[in-house]
Scaffold this active site. Structure first.
Site, short mmCIF file in Angstrom:
data_model
loop_
_atom_site.label_atom_id
_atom_site.label_comp_id
_atom_site.label_asym_id
_atom_site.label_seq_id
_atom_site.Cartn_x
_atom_site.Cartn_y
_atom_site.Cartn_z
CE LYS A 107 0.89 4.09 3.97
NZ LYS A 107 0.21 3.02 2.96
CB SER B 287 -3.23 0.13 -3.84
OG SER B 287 -2.81 -1.53 -3.49
#
Lengths: 215, 215
Positions: free
Chosen positions: B174, B135
């Site tokens: 991120k 993921s």
DNA sequence: ATGATATGCGAACAAGCGTTCTATGTCAAG
DNA sequence: CTTGACATAGAACGCTTGTTCGCATATCAT
């Protein structure tokens, strides 16, 4: 107390690893109470009790009445705490072969990357490359990453390796599988498909040992 | 106090070398009083006074109110190619928050990852997570990679960070930019587009210091 | 049962130790 | 000379921390 057979009881083992970790992280040995809370032992006296046992078992030394007067006996702290200086040989992009330095070039490298030995094993034949550009995205490698390579080593099926494709004049990092006259090159990125090249046009230039990204 | 020009006063120099020697010999930093007797300084308050100066000068770190809570700052030891043992705190997937351990949990960690200090800086607040699943592909991070995180640190715009999205109940790595009430989350993978989330539904859980992939 | 031994708990004590406060001294700037 | 910043002493305060002791529990061979 340490059992007669030299085995450690469970709380003793716990204490020992706790101390080791604590020292690694804090540069200072823990106090009795820190050990107590850290290991879940229910009283300081119990910790003291176990420490005495560990001392008898020669697994640690204590200085009496000194706060934090604990020293783990060395045999455990081991060889692992060692660093390998891997010479940084240059840059890997897509459009030129990966440098595969000889011994002289290795010795002459000006920069090096410090790597804990545990990550890479023996230092022989290791060198590092800095990745420039985004062409290695399918190997999950980004601009600026450091790739640690090992040279003069047989590449086995499934190894991640640097391959120079002479017909396209570019180099790439892929998992390599020999399939007869072909080479199957599989991107490290599982969302991408493998592809095949003629083995004659592929030079395997080294095996990727480790990828490091500083942020 | 440290002189304006960055020079150390004589007692400060003395204290510094005393601490260094003491640690070498005893594996434990000295107490204030040990420094006092060892350097001939005539009071504990003077030692304390000089220690504060040295701390201001970034030459050592202190843990408040902790006995022997002194750590010489690394610039010296760096050359010795030191290794940091980063505790491996668990696993990061997509579907649960990233563990953000407190000090106790850190000390209790059983496994650790050896990292050359030069790659990650000070050991304080570092912990490691193993990535499970695919993921994190858009952060160029693969199944099995090791992510080194630093906790209790302000995340600045553009830092790569672990963010837990409470509305989706998943965590992700991120680059983070604050844009008013929104958070811009930019995948590390330059072929992918950034997206935006409501800041209320995002918890920043730690900064990524380094990513390591063993192959 | 019995007592020896290992284990466990909690509290209290005393020494260890960092911190802080007051008083004194030095010296250059105003 | 006064002032104020820096350096020095000494002592007192109070948290930290290793140690010890009384007491409870468990296991096990006697």
């Amino acid at each position: 107390m340490a059992k007669a057979n030299g085995q450690l009881t469970e709380p003793q083992q716990k204490i020992l690893t706790f101390i080791t970790n604590y020292v690694e992280q804090n540069n200072v040995p823990p106090t009795i109470r820190e050990i107590q809370y850290g290991t879940g032992i229910s009283s300081t006296s119990m910790v003291s009790y176990h420490l005495k046992a560990l001392e008898r078992a020669q697994l640690l030394n204590r200085y009496e009445r000194r706060s934090r007067g604990l020293v783990i006996n060395e045999p455990h702290r081991v060889l692992l705490s060692d660093v390998v200086a891997v010479p940084l040989m240059g840059v890997i992009g897509a459009s030129e072969p990966v440098p595969t330095p000889d011994a002289d070039a290795l010795a002459g490298a000006e920069n090096s990357v410090q790597i804990a030995r545990g990550l890479v094993g023996a230092a022989e034949g290791l060198y590092a490359l800095e990745v420039k550009g985004n062409s290695m995205i399918d190997a999950l490698i980004n601009d600026g990453d450091i790739v640690i390579m090992r040279r003069d080593q047989e590449v086995r099926n499934g190894d991640l390796a640097a391959v120079f494709l002479t017909d396209r004049n570019e180099s790439t990092l892929k998992r390599v599988y020999r399939e007869g006259k072909r080479l199957k090159l599989k991107p490290e990125n599982p969302t991408m498909k493998p592809f095949y090249v003629d083995a004659r046009y592929a030079q395997i230039q080294g095996r990727v040992v480790c990828v490091i990204r500083k942020t």
